[in-house]
Scaffold this motif. Structure first.
Motif, PDB file in Angstrom:
ATOM      1  N   LEU A  63       5.915  11.391   1.181  1.00 24.41           N
ATOM      2  CA  LEU A  63       4.692  12.085   0.762  1.00 24.41           C
ATOM      3  C   LEU A  63       4.568  13.467   1.384  1.00 24.41           C
ATOM      4  CD1 LEU A  63       2.103   9.147   0.939  1.00 24.41           C
ATOM      5  CD2 LEU A  63       3.309  10.042  -1.069  1.00 24.41           C
ATOM      6  N   GLN A  64       5.523  13.814   2.263  1.00 21.32           N
ATOM      7  CA  GLN A  64       5.550  15.116   2.931  1.00 21.32           C
ATOM      8  C   GLN A  64       4.239  15.400   3.682  1.00 21.32           C
ATOM      9  OE1 GLN A  64       6.623  17.927  -0.171  1.00 21.32           O
ATOM     10  NE2 GLN A  64       8.795  17.415   0.014  1.00 21.32           N
ATOM     11  N   ILE A  65       3.816  14.399   4.432  1.00 20.64           N
ATOM     12  CA  ILE A  65       2.601  14.532   5.230  1.00 20.64           C
ATOM     13  C   ILE A  65       2.903  15.374   6.469  1.00 20.64           C
ATOM     14  CG2 ILE A  65       0.940  13.241   6.650  1.00 20.64           C
ATOM     15  CD1 ILE A  65       1.065  11.005   4.651  1.00 20.64           C
ATOM     16  N   GLY A 112       6.761   8.965  -7.005  1.00 23.22           N
ATOM     17  CA  GLY A 112       8.018   8.537  -6.405  1.00 23.22           C
ATOM     18  C   GLY A 112       8.190   7.029  -6.433  1.00 23.22           C
ATOM     19  N   ASN A 113       9.239   6.559  -5.782  1.00 25.53           N
ATOM     20  CA  ASN A 113       9.531   5.129  -5.707  1.00 25.53           C
ATOM     21  C   ASN A 113       9.948   4.790  -4.281  1.00 25.53           C
ATOM     22  OD1 ASN A 113      10.261   2.478  -6.004  1.00 25.53           O
ATOM     23  ND2 ASN A 113      12.064   2.879  -7.283  1.00 25.53           N
ATOM     24  N   ALA A 162      17.688   5.188  -1.632  1.00 25.13           N
ATOM     25  CA  ALA A 162      17.681   6.166  -0.538  1.00 25.13           C
ATOM     26  C   ALA A 162      16.552   5.877   0.449  1.00 25.13           C
ATOM     27  CB  ALA A 162      17.545   7.578  -1.096  1.00 25.13           C
ATOM     28  N   ASN A 163      15.383   5.503  -0.061  1.00 25.51           N
ATOM     29  CA  ASN A 163      14.252   5.208   0.819  1.00 25.51           C
ATOM     30  C   ASN A 163      14.449   3.897   1.576  1.00 25.51           C
ATOM     31  OD1 ASN A 163      12.889   7.541   0.061  1.00 25.51           O
ATOM     32  ND2 ASN A 163      11.843   6.535  -1.635  1.00 25.51           N
ATOM     33  N   LEU A 164      15.039   2.904   0.919  1.00 27.70           N
ATOM     34  CA  LEU A 164      15.326   1.643   1.608  1.00 27.70           C
ATOM     35  C   LEU A 164      16.313   1.866   2.746  1.00 27.70           C
ATOM     36  CD1 LEU A 164      15.628  -0.865  -1.387  1.00 27.70           C
ATOM     37  CD2 LEU A 164      13.787  -0.731   0.309  1.00 27.70           C
ATOM     38  N   VAL A 166       0.840  -1.208   0.000  1.00 23.41           N
ATOM     39  CA  VAL A 166       0.000   0.000   0.000  1.00 23.41           C
ATOM     40  C   VAL A 166       0.870   1.252   0.000  1.00 23.41           C
ATOM     41  CG1 VAL A 166      -1.702   1.319   1.323  1.00 23.41           C
ATOM     42  CG2 VAL A 166      -1.918  -1.168   1.133  1.00 23.41           C
ATOM     43  N   GLY A 167       1.933   1.252   0.814  1.00 23.64           N
ATOM     44  CA  GLY A 167       2.830   2.404   0.853  1.00 23.64           C
ATOM     45  C   GLY A 167       3.522   2.621  -0.474  1.00 23.64           C
TER      46      GLY A 167
END
Length: 332
Positions: free
Chosen positions: A290-292, A36-37, A42-44, A26-27
Motif C-alpha cells: 500500500l506504500q504507507i 492489488g493482490n 511475489a507478496n507471499l 483484512v490485509g
C-alpha cells in the motif's frame, strides 16, 4: 446454590492464530481495494521471507522471556555471527561446516556469558544484555569499517532458494520452531523454564536448579541469534557489521509478546511466537504494497502490538475474576 461456570474459551495460542487469519483477511481486502493482490506469489514470498530472520531471533527470545529474563544483545550477536560466518568461509564451500560450527560456538558463548552474569551474579538481564550488546557494538565499530568476508554461492542458496513460494530459510526456521516446541513440552529442562518463570523461589525450593535453567535458555537464545547471523550472511553474500542498526531485537520481542508469551515469564510458548512473527510479516507486506509512509507504518505496528497485549491482559483479569473461590476440581 451453585454458580454455573462460564463455558470453555479459546486458549491464547488459538486466539493468536485466529488473529493471524483476521489480519490476512483484512490485509487482503485492503490491498484488493487498492487494486492489488496480497496473495500474489511475489507478496507471499515477501511475507514468508520476512518471517525467517525475525523467527530465528524470536524463538530464542521466547525461551529467555519464559524464564522471566530478556536478551537485548541478539541483534548485535546476529551481526557478529554474520561476520564470523563470512570470514571463516572466505569464499570456500569446503569451509561452510567449519563456519557454521564457529558461529554456533561464538553465539552460544555470548548467550552463556549473558546467562552466567544474570543467573549467578544477580545482574538484571536488561542491564546484562544491553551491556553485552554495547561491547559487541564497540568491537564491530572499531574492527570493521564495512562488509567483510565472502560467502560461497552454495551457502547463499540458504538465503534465496525457494520450494515453490516457500523460502528454504522459512522451512528451516519452522523446523527450529518445532524442535523448540518439543523441547519445552517434552524435556525436563523445558518444564523447568516455565517453573522458573512462574516463580523462581518456589522452583528453587522444589529442587530445580534455577541458575542452570536460565543459563541454558540464554545459550539457546544466543545460538538462534547465530542462526539469524548465518541467514544474514547468506542473503548479503558477506558479513554485515552494521546489521545491528536494524534493531532486530525489538522485532523479536514484539513477536514474542504478540504471540502471547508473558513478559513476566511462566506462560506462553513458541507456537504462539510463530504466529506473532507471521502477523508482523503480513503487516509489513501489506504496508509495503500500500506504500504507507514508514513513520505511519511504525505507528500502526505499535498500535497493533499494544492492542494485542491489552487484550491478553484483559483476558487474564477476566480469568482470575471468573475463577470460583472454592474450586471443586482442578481447572484444565
Amino acid at each position: 446454590m451453585t454458580q454455573r461456570l462460564a463455558g470453555p474459551r479459546l486458549g491464547t495460542t488459538a486466539l493468536i492464530y485466529l488473529a493471524l487469519a483476521g489480519v490476512l483477511v483484512v490485509g487482503g481486502a485492503a490491498v484488493a481495494m487498492d487494486g492489488g493482490n496480497l496473495f500474489a506469489t511475489a507478496n507471499l514470498v515477501d511475507m514468508l521471507t520476512r518471517t525467517s530472520l525475525t523467527g530465528f531471533l524470536a524463538i530464542g527470545m521466547t525461551l529467555v522471556i519464559l524464564c522471566r529474563s530478556l536478551d537485548l544483545s541478539v541483534g548485535y550477536t546476529a551481526a557478529l555471527s554474520s561476520l564470523v560466518a563470512a570470514t571463516t568461509m572466505d569464499g570456500q564451500a569446503g569451509n561452510v561446516p567449519l563456519a557454521v560450527a564457529a558461529v554456533l560456538l561464538v553465539s552460544g558463548f555470548v548467550g552463556a556469558f549473558n546467562g552466567a552474569v544474570t543467573a549467578y551474579l544477580g545482574v538484571n538481564p536488561f542491564i546484562t544484555t544491553l551491556g553485552t550488546g554495547l561491547i559487541i557494538k564497540g568491537y564491530l565499530d572499531t574492527q570493521y569499517k564495512g562488509p567483510a568476508g565472502d560467502v560461497p554461492a552454495v551457502f547463499q542458496q540458504f538465503g534465496y532458494t525457494r520450494i515453490g513460494p516457500v523460502p528454504v530459510s522459512a522451512l528451516v526456521m519452522l523446523l527450529v520452531a518445532a524442535a523448540a516446541i518439543w523441547f519445552l513440552r517434552s524435556t525436563r529442562i523445558g518444564h523447568h523454564m516455565y517453573a522458573v518463570g512462574g516463580d523462581a523461589d518456589v522452583a528453587r525450593m522444589s529442587g530445580i536448579r534455577t541458575g542452570r535453567t536460565l543459563l541454558v535458555a540464554h545459550i539457546l537464545c544466543g545460538m538462534t541469534a547465530g542462526a539469524a547471523g548465518l541467514l544474514l550472511a547468506a542473503r548479503f553474500g558477506t558479513g554485515s557489521a552494521e546489521a545491528y542498526t536494524n534493531l532486530y531485537e525489538l522485532d523479536a520481542i514484539a513477536a514474542v509478546v504478540l504471540g502471547g508469551t508473558l513478559l513476566l515469564g511462566g506462560k506462553g510458548g513458541v507456537a504462539g511466537t510463530v504466529a506473532g512473527v507471521a502477523i508482523l510479516a503480513v503487516l509489513d507486506t501489506v504496508f509495503n504494497v500500500l506504500q504507507i509512509d514508514p513513520f505511519a507504518k511504525d505507528v500502526l505496528r505499535g498500535v497493533v502490538i499494544i492492542a494485542a497485549v491489552a487484550i491478553y491482559a484483559r483476558r487474564q483479569l477476566d480469568r482470575h475474576a471468573r475463577r470460583p473461590r472454592f474450586a471443586e476440581g482442578r481447572a484444565s
